[in-house]
Design a protein around this motif. Structure first.
Motif, PDB file in Angstrom:
ATOM      1  N   MET A  65    -143.714  73.055  25.283  1.00 31.12           N
ATOM      2  CA  MET A  65    -144.757  72.307  25.998  1.00 31.12           C
ATOM      3  C   MET A  65    -144.688  70.818  25.628  1.00 31.12           C
ATOM      4  SD  MET A  65    -147.860  75.062  25.878  1.00 31.12           S
ATOM      5  CE  MET A  65    -147.807  76.572  26.876  1.00 31.12           C
ATOM      6  N   LYS A  93    -144.625  83.367  14.553  1.00 30.14           N
ATOM      7  CA  LYS A  93    -145.482  84.042  15.536  1.00 30.14           C
ATOM      8  C   LYS A  93    -146.799  83.299  15.802  1.00 30.14           C
ATOM      9  CE  LYS A  93    -143.782  86.715  17.244  1.00 30.14           C
ATOM     10  NZ  LYS A  93    -142.683  86.350  18.189  1.00 30.14           N
ATOM     11  N   HIS A 132    -149.160  94.093  22.452  1.00 31.75           N
ATOM     12  CA  HIS A 132    -149.288  94.561  21.062  1.00 31.75           C
ATOM     13  C   HIS A 132    -149.755  96.014  21.044  1.00 31.75           C
ATOM     14  CE1 HIS A 132    -149.989  90.218  19.381  1.00 31.75           C
ATOM     15  NE2 HIS A 132    -148.798  90.388  19.909  1.00 31.75           N
ATOM     16  N   LEU A 176    -142.113  81.186  29.218  1.00 30.06           N
ATOM     17  CA  LEU A 176    -141.327  81.446  28.009  1.00 30.06           C
ATOM     18  C   LEU A 176    -140.571  82.772  28.173  1.00 30.06           C
ATOM     19  CD1 LEU A 176    -143.476  80.446  24.911  1.00 30.06           C
ATOM     20  CD2 LEU A 176    -142.002  79.038  26.335  1.00 30.06           C
ATOM     21  N   THR A 217    -145.011  78.870  17.986  1.00 27.66           N
ATOM     22  CA  THR A 217    -144.145  77.702  17.719  1.00 27.66           C
ATOM     23  C   THR A 217    -143.258  77.369  18.925  1.00 27.66           C
ATOM     24  OG1 THR A 217    -142.556  79.171  16.630  1.00 27.66           O
ATOM     25  CG2 THR A 217    -144.124  78.039  15.214  1.00 27.66           C
ATOM     26  N   PHE A 235    -149.850  84.699  30.659  1.00 25.61           N
ATOM     27  CA  PHE A 235    -149.837  83.479  29.841  1.00 25.61           C
ATOM     28  C   PHE A 235    -149.644  82.263  30.740  1.00 25.61           C
ATOM     29  CE2 PHE A 235    -148.915  86.588  26.617  1.00 25.61           C
ATOM     30  CZ  PHE A 235    -149.433  86.042  25.446  1.00 25.61           C
ATOM     31  N   TYR A 236    -149.937  81.105  30.171  1.00 27.40           N
ATOM     32  CA  TYR A 236    -149.626  79.869  30.896  1.00 27.40           C
ATOM     33  C   TYR A 236    -148.115  79.642  30.895  1.00 27.40           C
ATOM     34  CZ  TYR A 236    -154.370  78.348  31.644  1.00 27.40           C
ATOM     35  OH  TYR A 236    -155.656  78.260  32.098  1.00 27.40           O
ATOM     36  N   GLY A 276    -145.052  86.824  24.057  1.00 30.48           N
ATOM     37  CA  GLY A 276    -146.185  87.342  24.823  1.00 30.48           C
ATOM     38  C   GLY A 276    -146.020  88.814  25.143  1.00 30.48           C
ATOM     39  N   ARG A 277    -145.453  89.558  24.178  1.00 33.38           N
ATOM     40  CA  ARG A 277    -145.262  91.001  24.397  1.00 33.38           C
ATOM     41  C   ARG A 277    -146.573  91.746  24.143  1.00 33.38           C
ATOM     42  NH1 ARG A 277    -139.230  91.555  22.047  1.00 33.38           N
ATOM     43  NH2 ARG A 277    -140.119  90.575  20.241  1.00 33.38           N
ATOM     44  N   ALA A 299    -143.849  78.073  22.132  1.00 36.58           N
ATOM     45  CA  ALA A 299    -144.695  77.531  23.207  1.00 36.58           C
ATOM     46  C   ALA A 299    -145.024  76.075  22.909  1.00 36.58           C
ATOM     47  CB  ALA A 299    -145.974  78.359  23.331  1.00 36.58           C
ATOM     48  N   LYS A 302    -138.190  72.682  15.357  1.00 34.12           N
ATOM     49  CA  LYS A 302    -139.116  73.690  14.830  1.00 34.12           C
ATOM     50  C   LYS A 302    -138.344  74.791  14.129  1.00 34.12           C
ATOM     51  CE  LYS A 302    -139.401  77.650  17.687  1.00 34.12           C
ATOM     52  NZ  LYS A 302    -139.719  79.025  17.369  1.00 34.12           N
ATOM     53  N   LYS A 309    -147.236  87.480  33.730  1.00 37.48           N
ATOM     54  CA  LYS A 309    -146.937  87.328  32.306  1.00 37.48           C
ATOM     55  C   LYS A 309    -148.214  87.383  31.473  1.00 37.48           C
ATOM     56  CE  LYS A 309    -144.192  84.685  29.030  1.00 37.48           C
ATOM     57  NZ  LYS A 309    -143.482  85.791  28.398  1.00 37.48           N
ATOM     58  N   SER A 313    -139.567  87.755  25.282  1.00 42.16           N
ATOM     59  CA  SER A 313    -139.914  88.160  23.910  1.00 42.16           C
ATOM     60  C   SER A 313    -141.176  87.444  23.411  1.00 42.16           C
ATOM     61  CB  SER A 313    -138.752  87.866  22.958  1.00 42.16           C
ATOM     62  OG  SER A 313    -138.508  86.467  22.912  1.00 42.16           O
TER      63      SER A 313
HETATM   64  P1  A3P Z   1    -146.818  87.599  20.974  1.00 34.55           P
HETATM   65  O1  A3P Z   1    -145.474  87.786  21.592  1.00 34.55           O
HETATM   66  O2  A3P Z   1    -147.057  88.477  19.828  1.00 34.55           O
HETATM   67  O3  A3P Z   1    -147.946  87.634  21.968  1.00 34.55           O
HETATM   68  P2  A3P Z   1    -143.567  82.153  18.114  1.00 34.55           P
HETATM   69  O4  A3P Z   1    -142.959  81.343  19.209  1.00 34.55           O
HETATM   70  O5  A3P Z   1    -144.010  81.309  16.967  1.00 34.55           O
HETATM   71  O6  A3P Z   1    -142.700  83.313  17.733  1.00 34.55           O
HETATM   72  O7  A3P Z   1    -144.917  82.760  18.664  1.00 34.55           O
HETATM   73  C1  A3P Z   1    -144.915  83.742  19.661  1.00 34.55           C
HETATM   74  C2  A3P Z   1    -146.322  83.830  20.225  1.00 34.55           C
HETATM   75  O8  A3P Z   1    -146.596  82.692  21.039  1.00 34.55           O
HETATM   76  C3  A3P Z   1    -146.522  84.989  21.161  1.00 34.55           C
HETATM   77  O9  A3P Z   1    -146.852  86.107  20.375  1.00 34.55           O
HETATM   78  C4  A3P Z   1    -147.638  84.510  22.091  1.00 34.55           C
HETATM   79  O10 A3P Z   1    -148.868  85.115  21.836  1.00 34.55           O
HETATM   80  C5  A3P Z   1    -147.748  83.024  21.774  1.00 34.55           C
HETATM   81  N1  A3P Z   1    -147.819  82.173  22.945  1.00 34.55           N
HETATM   82  C6  A3P Z   1    -148.568  81.046  23.018  1.00 34.55           C
HETATM   83  N2  A3P Z   1    -148.497  80.494  24.201  1.00 34.55           N
HETATM   84  C7  A3P Z   1    -147.642  81.250  24.938  1.00 34.55           C
HETATM   85  C8  A3P Z   1    -147.167  81.163  26.268  1.00 34.55           C
HETATM   86  N3  A3P Z   1    -147.559  80.195  27.073  1.00 34.55           N
HETATM   87  N4  A3P Z   1    -146.305  82.124  26.700  1.00 34.55           N
HETATM   88  C9  A3P Z   1    -145.930  83.124  25.872  1.00 34.55           C
HETATM   89  N5  A3P Z   1    -146.347  83.254  24.591  1.00 34.55           N
HETATM   90  C10 A3P Z   1    -147.208  82.332  24.124  1.00 34.55           C
END
Ligand code: A3P
Length: 308
Positions: A74, A65, A275, A267, A68, A255-256, A272-273, A70, A120, A253, A270
């Motif tokens: 990227m 979380k 909280h 992405l 990873t 997010f970028y 960027g949900r 993203a 990853k 979204k 799931s």
């Molecule tokens: P949340 O869904 O809690 O916001 P991982 O890939 O390691 O599981 O991490 C998930 C997290 O990546 C997301 O947590 C989100 O906050 C973060 N994140 C970073 N950049 C993002 C992006 N561009 N789009 C979506 N999520 C991103």
């Protein structure tokens, strides 16, 4: 020196596979597109006629979380990076580790000699066995660790489990009920344990030096991805190829998202949900609990982060 290491490892660990052979687990590169991919590269690279699967020269070890996915996607924009599509769990799951290094390599995507392979698996960071096993594979491998504010990470971890349970029709609990047990912070809660960055980092530093582990600021990657990615390019000894035009902010979204070769992509939903809103006292207790661990972590890695 670090960049030369990477170069020699690239030469030594190439397992040549004829063009056209692809593995379903990896990002498939159809045979017909490969000459086209090469046409953008310099004259020396054009001579390469075979693609191969390589043991990763760089690994995103976590944290779960932290961002990873993203980070991996990227980095995949860079033409000299190829990424494993799935989480491989080679070094943290005994059953997979027993299958050996050639099993691991077969899960990697095809690449050319000038490219580096990255996989990853966020579970590596908290795995007691992964540091030694990765070191045994390649003591000069480059490690990427993406971290977020530990309290924020706990909430994100909880949110993921919450939705997974909802989807499989299992009962769910409020955040406060999971984080507290008998009126005290439930420090045995796995999500809290995973945010003890100093505890996990100590194991990695038994095998790797600080300059082999690049820490990506996951909070910054959310707000402004490019500078964090440029630092990774530098760490991986790659020329800067990821550009501002590769990103745009998606209002829906929040997010970028990425833009590459004329295609735009965000992405998966799931990531960027939203909280849950967490009670202030609960947040304060979590922050207080992490505070000493954070300080300890900052002194281990000789850098600090803006974690409350
Ligand atoms: P949340 O869904 O809690 O916001 P991982 O890939 O390691 O599981 O991490 C998930 C997290 O990546 C997301 O947590 C989100 O906050 C973060 N994140 C970073 N950049 C993002 C992006 N561009 N789009 C979506 N999520 C991103």
């Amino acid at each position: 020196m670090a960049c030369l290491h990477l170069f020699f490892f690239l030469l030594a660990h190439t397992n040549v596979i004829p063009l056209g052979y692809t593995n379903v687990m990896s990002r498939a590169v159809p045979e017909t597109t490969m000459p086209q991919l090469l046409s953008d590269n310099d004259a020396a690279q054009k001579k390469v006629s075979h693609a191969s699967r390589q043991i990763p020269q760089a690994i995103i070890i976590g944290v779960r979380k932290g961002g990873t996915r993203a980070l991996l996607e990227m980095l995949d924009i860079h033409p000299e990076i190829v990424v494993a599509a799935t989480e491989v769990h080679f070094f943290d799951w005994d059953d997979n580790y027993q299958k050996g290094l050639s099993w691991y390599r077969d899960l990697m995507p095809l690449s050319y000699r000038h490219q580096i392979t990255i996989e990853k698996t966020p579970g590596y960071f908290t795995s007691p066995r992964a540091p030694e096993r990765i070191h045994d594979m390649n003591s000069s491998v480059k490690l990427l660790l993406i971290l977020r504010d530990p309290t924020e990470r706990v909430i994100s971890d909880y949110t993921q489990v919450y939705y997974n349970r909802l989807e499989s029709h299992k009962p769910v609990q409020a955040f406060e009920d999971v984080v507290f047990k008998n009126g005290a912070l439930n420090t045995k809660y796995k999500a809290i344990q995973r945010s003890l960055y100093d505890v996990h980092m100590a194991k990695w530093l038994q095998y790797f030096s600080n300059d082999q582990i690049h820490i990506v600021n996951g909070d910054t990657l959310i707000q402004n991805p490019l500078p964090e990615l440029q630092k990774v390019e530098h760490f991986l000894c790659l020329s800067p190829k990821i550009m501002p035009s590769n990103f745009y902010f998606n209002q829906t979204k929040g997010f970028y998202c990425m833009r590459n070769e004329g295609k735009e992509r965000c992405l998966h939903e799931s990531k960027g949900r939203p909280h849950p809103t967490v009670n202030r006292t609960v947040l304060d207790q979590l922050r207080m609990y992490f505070s000493e661990h954070n300080k300890n972590f900052f002194s281990m890695v000789n850098q600090s982060f803006n974690w409350n």
